[in-house]
Design a protein around this motif. Structure first.
Motif, PDB file in Angstrom:
ATOM      1  N   PHE A 174     -31.927 -25.736 -66.068  1.00  0.00           N
ATOM      2  CA  PHE A 174     -30.519 -25.389 -65.843  1.00  0.00           C
ATOM      3  C   PHE A 174     -29.848 -25.094 -67.186  1.00  0.00           C
ATOM      4  O   PHE A 174     -29.151 -24.090 -67.348  1.00  0.00           O
ATOM      5  CB  PHE A 174     -29.809 -26.538 -65.107  1.00  0.00           C
ATOM      6  N   ILE A 175     -30.079 -25.987 -68.161  1.00  0.00           N
ATOM      7  CA  ILE A 175     -29.481 -25.777 -69.491  1.00  0.00           C
ATOM      8  C   ILE A 175     -29.993 -24.447 -70.068  1.00  0.00           C
ATOM      9  O   ILE A 175     -29.234 -23.679 -70.656  1.00  0.00           O
ATOM     10  CB  ILE A 175     -29.818 -26.959 -70.445  1.00  0.00           C
ATOM     11  N   GLU A 176     -31.279 -24.146 -69.840  1.00  0.00           N
ATOM     12  CA  GLU A 176     -31.848 -22.910 -70.377  1.00  0.00           C
ATOM     13  C   GLU A 176     -31.223 -21.678 -69.701  1.00  0.00           C
ATOM     14  O   GLU A 176     -30.925 -20.684 -70.366  1.00  0.00           O
ATOM     15  CB  GLU A 176     -33.385 -22.925 -70.189  1.00  0.00           C
ATOM     16  N   VAL A 177     -30.994 -21.750 -68.391  1.00  0.00           N
ATOM     17  CA  VAL A 177     -30.351 -20.626 -67.683  1.00  0.00           C
ATOM     18  C   VAL A 177     -28.938 -20.411 -68.238  1.00  0.00           C
ATOM     19  O   VAL A 177     -28.515 -19.294 -68.513  1.00  0.00           O
ATOM     20  CB  VAL A 177     -30.302 -20.883 -66.153  1.00  0.00           C
ATOM     21  N   ILE A 178     -28.226 -21.509 -68.426  1.00  0.00           N
ATOM     22  CA  ILE A 178     -26.860 -21.445 -68.949  1.00  0.00           C
ATOM     23  C   ILE A 178     -26.857 -20.795 -70.343  1.00  0.00           C
ATOM     24  O   ILE A 178     -26.063 -19.913 -70.657  1.00  0.00           O
ATOM     25  CB  ILE A 178     -26.276 -22.895 -69.012  1.00  0.00           C
ATOM     26  N   ARG A 179     -27.818 -21.243 -71.166  1.00  0.00           N
ATOM     27  CA  ARG A 179     -27.919 -20.699 -72.528  1.00  0.00           C
ATOM     28  C   ARG A 179     -28.260 -19.203 -72.471  1.00  0.00           C
ATOM     29  O   ARG A 179     -27.710 -18.391 -73.204  1.00  0.00           O
ATOM     30  CB  ARG A 179     -29.021 -21.462 -73.291  1.00  0.00           C
ATOM     31  N   TYR A 180     -29.161 -18.839 -71.558  1.00  0.00           N
ATOM     32  CA  TYR A 180     -29.601 -17.447 -71.433  1.00  0.00           C
ATOM     33  C   TYR A 180     -28.445 -16.557 -70.969  1.00  0.00           C
ATOM     34  O   TYR A 180     -28.296 -15.428 -71.423  1.00  0.00           O
ATOM     35  CB  TYR A 180     -30.760 -17.387 -70.434  1.00  0.00           C
ATOM     36  N   LEU A 181     -27.634 -17.073 -70.088  1.00  0.00           N
ATOM     37  CA  LEU A 181     -26.457 -16.311 -69.640  1.00  0.00           C
ATOM     38  C   LEU A 181     -25.507 -16.079 -70.812  1.00  0.00           C
ATOM     39  O   LEU A 181     -24.962 -14.993 -70.971  1.00  0.00           O
ATOM     40  CB  LEU A 181     -25.728 -17.065 -68.516  1.00  0.00           C
ATOM     41  N   ARG A 182     -25.333 -17.116 -71.619  1.00  0.00           N
ATOM     42  CA  ARG A 182     -24.445 -16.967 -72.787  1.00  0.00           C
ATOM     43  C   ARG A 182     -24.995 -15.904 -73.738  1.00  0.00           C
ATOM     44  O   ARG A 182     -24.253 -15.107 -74.299  1.00  0.00           O
ATOM     45  CB  ARG A 182     -24.307 -18.306 -73.509  1.00  0.00           C
ATOM     46  N   GLU A 183     -26.336 -15.890 -73.854  1.00  0.00           N
ATOM     47  CA  GLU A 183     -26.963 -14.922 -74.778  1.00  0.00           C
ATOM     48  C   GLU A 183     -26.901 -13.497 -74.214  1.00  0.00           C
ATOM     49  O   GLU A 183     -26.545 -12.560 -74.915  1.00  0.00           O
ATOM     50  CB  GLU A 183     -28.424 -15.344 -74.991  1.00  0.00           C
ATOM     51  N   LYS A 184     -27.226 -13.334 -72.930  1.00  0.00           N
ATOM     52  CA  LYS A 184     -27.386 -11.985 -72.358  1.00  0.00           C
ATOM     53  C   LYS A 184     -26.100 -11.396 -71.788  1.00  0.00           C
ATOM     54  O   LYS A 184     -25.923 -10.188 -71.781  1.00  0.00           O
ATOM     55  CB  LYS A 184     -28.451 -12.016 -71.235  1.00  0.00           C
ATOM     56  N   LEU A 185     -25.252 -12.252 -71.222  1.00  0.00           N
ATOM     57  CA  LEU A 185     -24.037 -11.740 -70.570  1.00  0.00           C
ATOM     58  C   LEU A 185     -22.832 -12.502 -71.120  1.00  0.00           C
ATOM     59  O   LEU A 185     -22.152 -13.248 -70.403  1.00  0.00           O
ATOM     60  CB  LEU A 185     -24.147 -11.912 -69.040  1.00  0.00           C
TER      61      LEU A 185
END
Ligand code: SF4
Length: 392
Positions: A174-185
């Protein structure tokens, strides 16, 4: 909500298919052919353009040489798909040639897209619109698929809802998805729907706040102003303490918080107490939303226990809203038809029901405010005691 208001199906079915499971973005607009668009939606055979990985054909009888080309290149395709005209450029779709199904995950012309992280939940709320079966099925979505979906979403997407089940159950993922969203979108606004229980844990809440995109609001339901009531509604003993301290921890770390109160027969009488508790403990939340139930899943199974008609709620709702407004807390009302609300609070009502679920009663056609009224869920419109009062 679709920008032009037209109906869009979430599933399209084909008749003939070949290939493997694919997650792809749609290219219908010939002008925007670029590498990010991996699927060609072909309405007529003669529009077929070579060079795509995946194809969706409206026609069932595609030409022989096209079939030969697709077979030779081992391309995934589905043909004989109805309603392909409802797909738009930059949609993200999931194609399962085995089941001949196309699922529309991201609707490029909609303002309420979502990212579902898991079907599982650690609560079993008495009025949850999902059933216990749905929430306990073993259908984990691999993080690689979630990341691919995020990569395919249009970079200019204005809003995304992160939801489940309970998204935080993915823990580190979950933390990784959140981080990935911050990075990509990074420019997107987010609403995270969670029961907030995992934020009870200090290390988890800190990792979340550190990695969350800047424009993310965490929405947490509070079902009662004392543990027994909340736990009775959430179906889990001890959940009030965890959700309450989850909100408290987020609050201390400066996270943006929305508190949701889903009104049902068990708590409608005390929503003023819930409002008072919120204004005492969390006066700086971004907003509080009072919400009517969607009568699906557990809510239907438990309808005798939870269903309360809109008009019986009216007085308490108005009182609760004013408690919050007086404390300077933005307050909104979701899923209530206008004629069930006191006119003084109409301006707080949001047309919140997703376009494909909105229904109106026959008499609504005579109502002067129908255009501004959010109507009813398709699952709620036939509940007993549900009356409308067209506004003249
Ligand atoms: S009569 Fe129908 S359209 Fe009018 S406010 Fe009531 S539910 Fe909405």
């Amino acid at each position: 909500m679709i920008k032009d208001g037209k109906y869009r199906p979430l599933f399209l079915n084909g008749k003939i298919g070949q290939g493997s499971y694919s997650l792809v973005s749609v290219c219908k607009n010939e002008e925007s052919l670029d590498k990010e668009h991996k699927v060609k939606v072909v309405l007529k055979d003669e529009n077929f353009i070579k060079g795509y990985d995946v194809y969706v054909f409206q026609s069932e009888n595609i030409q022989r040489q096209i079939i030969d080309y697709l077979k030779l290149n081992n391309s995934t395709y589905i043909c004989g798909v109805g309603e392909t005209d409802t797909l738009v450029d930059k949609d993200v779709i999931e194609i399962s040639p085995d089941t001949l199904t196309i699922r529309v995950l991201y609707r490029a012309n909609s303002i309420d897209n979502f990212l579902m992280l898991t079907n599982k939940c650690n609560n079993n709320c008495i009025m949850c619109p999902d059933s216990l079966k749905v929430r306990t099925e073993n259908k984990n979505i691999p993080i690689s698929i979630l990341k691919k979906y995020i990569e395919l979403i249009d970079k200019k997407v204005e809003f995304l809802c992160i939801t489940g089940g309970e998204p935080t159950l993915l823990k580190e993922d979950f933390i990784e998805v959140i981080r990935y969203l911050r990075e990509k979108l990074s420019g997107t606004e987010y609403l995270l729907l969670t029961n907030g229980r995992m934020f009870y844990k200090k290390r988890f809440v800190e990792a979340f706040v550190k990695n969350a995109p800047e424009n993310l609001i965490t929405a947490i339901p509070i079902h009662g102003h004392y543990p027994e009531l909340h736990d009775n509604i959430s179906g889990v003993k001890g959940s009030f303490i965890q959700s309450f301290y989850g909100v408290k921890n987020l609050y201390k770390l400066g996270a943006k918080i929305e508190i949701r109160v889903v009104i049902n027969k068990l708590n409608y009488n005390v929503i003023t107490n819930i409002a008072a508790m919120i204004s005492d403990y969390f006066p700086k939340v971004v907003r509080v939303n009072f919400m009517a139930m969607e009568m699906l899943g557990n809510a239907v199974v438990n309808r005798e226990k939870v269903w309360i008609d809109f008009n019986s709620v009216q007085e308490k709702l108005k009182e609760a809203v004013f408690i919050l407004l007086k404390s300077g807390i933005e307050t909104r009302i979701y899923n209530f038809p206008l004629c069930s609300l006191d006119e003084s609070i109409w301006n707080l009502s949001v047309r919140s029901i997703s376009d494909y679920k909105i229904r109106y009663k026959q008499q609504c056609n005579e109502c002067s405010v129908m255009k501004n009224c959010g109507g009813f869920f398709n699952s709620t419109i036939n509940m007993k005691d549900l009356k409308v009062k067209p506004i003249k």
